[in-house]
Motif scaffolding. Structure first.
Motif, PDB file in Angstrom:
ATOM      1  N   ALA A 278       0.830  -1.204   0.000  1.00 63.19           N
ATOM      2  CA  ALA A 278       0.000   0.000   0.000  1.00 63.19           C
ATOM      3  C   ALA A 278       0.864   1.252   0.000  1.00 63.19           C
ATOM      4  CB  ALA A 278      -0.932  -0.013   1.209  1.00 63.19           C
ATOM      5  N   LEU A 279       1.957   1.222   0.749  1.00 63.59           N
ATOM      6  CA  LEU A 279       2.855   2.373   0.748  1.00 63.59           C
ATOM      7  C   LEU A 279       3.523   2.560  -0.609  1.00 63.59           C
ATOM      8  CD1 LEU A 279       4.635   2.044   4.212  1.00 63.59           C
ATOM      9  CD2 LEU A 279       2.997   3.800   3.508  1.00 63.59           C
ATOM     10  N   ASP A 280       3.880   1.458  -1.257  1.00 62.33           N
ATOM     11  CA  ASP A 280       4.550   1.544  -2.557  1.00 62.33           C
ATOM     12  C   ASP A 280       3.649   2.128  -3.637  1.00 62.33           C
ATOM     13  OD1 ASP A 280       6.903   0.549  -1.553  1.00 62.33           O
ATOM     14  OD2 ASP A 280       6.477  -1.525  -2.121  1.00 62.33           O
ATOM     15  N   THR A 281       2.336   1.944  -3.506  1.00 63.06           N
ATOM     16  CA  THR A 281       1.398   2.441  -4.523  1.00 63.06           C
ATOM     17  C   THR A 281       0.730   3.747  -4.113  1.00 63.06           C
ATOM     18  OG1 THR A 281      -0.369   1.068  -3.589  1.00 63.06           O
ATOM     19  CG2 THR A 281       0.952   0.107  -5.370  1.00 63.06           C
ATOM     20  N   ALA A 282       1.136   4.320  -2.980  1.00 62.05           N
ATOM     21  CA  ALA A 282       0.527   5.558  -2.492  1.00 62.05           C
ATOM     22  C   ALA A 282       1.008   6.757  -3.305  1.00 62.05           C
ATOM     23  CB  ALA A 282       0.894   5.765  -1.025  1.00 62.05           C
ATOM     24  N   PRO A 283       0.253   7.848  -3.301  1.00 66.85           N
ATOM     25  CA  PRO A 283       0.740   9.077  -3.943  1.00 66.85           C
ATOM     26  C   PRO A 283       2.083   9.485  -3.345  1.00 66.85           C
ATOM     27  CG  PRO A 283      -1.554   9.309  -3.285  1.00 66.85           C
ATOM     28  CD  PRO A 283      -1.066   8.031  -2.683  1.00 66.85           C
ATOM     29  N   PRO A 284       2.983  10.043  -4.127  1.00 66.54           N
ATOM     30  CA  PRO A 284       4.310  10.376  -3.601  1.00 66.54           C
ATOM     31  C   PRO A 284       4.288  11.485  -2.556  1.00 66.54           C
ATOM     32  CG  PRO A 284       4.048  11.236  -5.823  1.00 66.54           C
ATOM     33  CD  PRO A 284       2.871  10.354  -5.579  1.00 66.54           C
ATOM     34  N   ARG A 285       3.249  12.303  -2.551  1.00 72.32           N
ATOM     35  CA  ARG A 285       3.129  13.400  -1.577  1.00 72.32           C
ATOM     36  C   ARG A 285       1.677  13.847  -1.532  1.00 72.32           C
ATOM     37  NH1 ARG A 285       5.727  14.945  -5.934  1.00 72.32           N
ATOM     38  NH2 ARG A 285       7.726  14.701  -4.894  1.00 72.32           N
ATOM     39  N   GLY A 286       1.380  14.769  -0.647  1.00 71.87           N
ATOM     40  CA  GLY A 286       0.051  15.349  -0.592  1.00 71.87           C
ATOM     41  C   GLY A 286      -0.825  14.755   0.496  1.00 71.87           C
ATOM     42  N   ILE A 287      -2.044  15.277   0.595  1.00 73.32           N
ATOM     43  CA  ILE A 287      -2.948  14.883   1.661  1.00 73.32           C
ATOM     44  C   ILE A 287      -3.304  13.402   1.585  1.00 73.32           C
ATOM     45  CG2 ILE A 287      -5.038  15.501   0.361  1.00 73.32           C
ATOM     46  CD1 ILE A 287      -4.377  16.008   4.156  1.00 73.32           C
ATOM     47  N   ARG A 310       3.244  13.322   9.791  1.00 74.05           N
ATOM     48  CA  ARG A 310       2.194  13.603   8.793  1.00 74.05           C
ATOM     49  C   ARG A 310       2.621  14.737   7.872  1.00 74.05           C
ATOM     50  NH1 ARG A 310       1.203   9.394  10.237  1.00 74.05           N
ATOM     51  NH2 ARG A 310      -0.448   8.695  11.637  1.00 74.05           N
ATOM     52  N   LEU A 311       3.284  15.746   8.414  1.00 73.59           N
ATOM     53  CA  LEU A 311       3.779  16.830   7.580  1.00 73.59           C
ATOM     54  C   LEU A 311       4.819  16.322   6.595  1.00 73.59           C
ATOM     55  CD1 LEU A 311       3.978  19.817   6.834  1.00 73.59           C
ATOM     56  CD2 LEU A 311       5.578  20.123   8.763  1.00 73.59           C
ATOM     57  N   ALA A 312       5.710  15.432   7.081  1.00 71.82           N
ATOM     58  CA  ALA A 312       6.718  14.859   6.183  1.00 71.82           C
ATOM     59  C   ALA A 312       6.067  14.067   5.058  1.00 71.82           C
ATOM     60  CB  ALA A 312       7.673  13.971   6.980  1.00 71.82           C
ATOM     61  N   ALA A 313       5.009  13.317   5.373  1.00 68.78           N
ATOM     62  CA  ALA A 313       4.287  12.574   4.333  1.00 68.78           C
ATOM     63  C   ALA A 313       3.622  13.534   3.339  1.00 68.78           C
ATOM     64  CB  ALA A 313       3.245  11.664   4.968  1.00 68.78           C
ATOM     65  N   LEU A 314       3.057  14.599   3.861  1.00 68.68           N
ATOM     66  CA  LEU A 314       2.422  15.606   3.010  1.00 68.68           C
ATOM     67  C   LEU A 314       3.420  16.202   2.020  1.00 68.68           C
ATOM     68  CD1 LEU A 314      -0.388  17.155   2.760  1.00 68.68           C
ATOM     69  CD2 LEU A 314       0.710  18.939   4.129  1.00 68.68           C
ATOM     70  N   LEU A 315       4.639  16.411   2.475  1.00 68.46           N
ATOM     71  CA  LEU A 315       5.691  16.998   1.646  1.00 68.46           C
ATOM     72  C   LEU A 315       6.435  15.951   0.808  1.00 68.46           C
ATOM     73  CD1 LEU A 315       7.182  19.526   4.242  1.00 68.46           C
ATOM     74  CD2 LEU A 315       5.577  20.011   2.367  1.00 68.46           C
ATOM     75  N   GLY A 316       6.110  14.687   0.998  1.00 59.00           N
ATOM     76  CA  GLY A 316       6.777  13.644   0.224  1.00 59.00           C
ATOM     77  C   GLY A 316       8.131  13.267   0.753  1.00 59.00           C
ATOM     78  N   ARG A 317       8.406  13.529   2.032  1.00 59.44           N
ATOM     79  CA  ARG A 317       9.712  13.182   2.604  1.00 59.44           C
ATOM     80  C   ARG A 317       9.749  11.740   3.112  1.00 59.44           C
ATOM     81  NH1 ARG A 317      12.220  18.116   3.861  1.00 59.44           N
ATOM     82  NH2 ARG A 317      11.595  19.590   2.228  1.00 59.44           N
ATOM     83  N   VAL A 318       8.569  11.180   3.421  1.00 60.26           N
ATOM     84  CA  VAL A 318       8.492   9.781   3.885  1.00 60.26           C
ATOM     85  C   VAL A 318       7.354   9.097   3.148  1.00 60.26           C
ATOM     86  CG1 VAL A 318       9.489  10.237   6.146  1.00 60.26           C
ATOM     87  CG2 VAL A 318       7.015  10.380   5.858  1.00 60.26           C
TER      88      VAL A 318
END
Length: 318
Positions: A278-287, A310-318
């Protein structure tokens, strides 16, 4: 079949406890190693052996180990050559040494001081679990001279694979593995990860094993300029580590851990593999990515740290 009852600690603390092999990775540790070795000799569980993997020390570390071997009859004490690729590789190569016996294993840092009950209490805790299991506990932080600085922070919440993907809660210097957990780590092999203890948490939780973190203080954890990663103490330290998830270092750690998990994929549960997919197919960044992290249980143990995540995920850092 229910697990066997734990040994009675009011009796002989070593009664009924299995043998354990202590694994110590050394490098330029002469300043503090003798005190750690003496604390091993003082353990109330006498059924231990010691394997030391030295990463090319030139400061007398090897001589200290050899002297300890001569002065400690009745215990197997073995010195082997490390891979000279850093602490994580040194520990993992020792765990995967082809001649290592299939016992319980206890991880030891070269500059700590164990309390006499450290091994016996860990083995009693692990006796309650079947299958792959890792035990960890708490430490008293001391300076280079052994003066107290405070205690380690007890994590809130329960261990889980989702938590392990974003945070380590297994302190390597306290860790003890069952023989089944040892076999699991050896099956995965010497992977390229930033921290061996974080890898133990990731692999064992991802394979459906048991992660037990005791609130008990079992050793003195020495803080000095040579620590690979020092203790987490105080508000400023907490904020710094939370903010670190926004930077490149944490992203590199994440990438290395995910690559190692891909290599170990056959050892993981179906649920863990589905989470990684699921993580591999997730959007690279964003809400959408931030919401997916929350839905999958990728959560650190403090609300503020999870907000940074959550902020890091939003920015595409994780």
């Amino acid at each position: 079949m229910p697990p066997a009852p734990p040994p009675d600690p009011s009796a002989d603390p070593s009664a009924g406890l299995p043998p354990v092999t202590i694994l110590l990775a050394s490098y330029q540790g002469a300043a503090h190693l003798a005190a750690q070795l003496e604390s091993l000799r003082a353990q109330d569980h006498p059924g231990w052996a010691l394997w030391v993997s030295d990463d090319g020390s030139t400061d007398g570390t090897r001589g200290i180990v050899e002297r300890f071997r001569r002065e400690t009859p009745g215990h197997e004490i073995r010195l082997v050559e490390g891979p000279r690729r850093g602490a994580a590789a040194n520990f993992l190569s020792l765990i995967c040494h082809p001649e290592l016996p299939a016992t319980h294993v206890a991880i030891a840092d070269q500059d700590d001081v164990w309390y006499p009950h450290k091994l016996s209490h860990a083995l009693m805790a692990l006796s309650r679990h079947d299958g792959p299991a890792v035990y960890s506990a708490q430490s008293r932080h001391v300076d280079g001279a052994g003066r107290g600085l405070g205690l380690s922070r007890v994590h809130s919440g329960a261990p889980s694979f989702g938590n392990a993907l974003v945070q380590n809660r297994v302190a390597g210097h306290c860790a003890v593995l069952t023989p089944q957990a040892l076999a699991l780590v050896r099956a995965a092999g010497v992977v390229d990860v930033p921290f061996h203890d974080w890898w133990l948490y990731l692999l064992i939780s991802g394979a459906g094993g048991t992660v037990t973190v005791s609130p008990e203080v079992v050793l003195d954890y020495r803080q000095h300029g040579e620590n690979v990663l020092g203790a987490h103490r105080g508000l400023l330290a907490g904020l710094a580590r939370a903010a670190m998830v926004l930077g490149p270092t944490y992203a590199r750690w994440q990438a290395a851990n995910r690559a190692a998990l891909s290599r170990a994929r056959p050892l993981l549960t179906a649920e863990a593999r589905a989470l990684l997919d699921a993580l591999d197919t997730a959007p690279p960044r964003g809400i959408g990515r931030a919401r997916l992290h929350a839905r999958l249980g990728l959560t650190r143990d403090r609300p503020g740290a999870t907000s940074f995540l959550r902020l890091a995920a939003l920015l595409g850092r994780v």
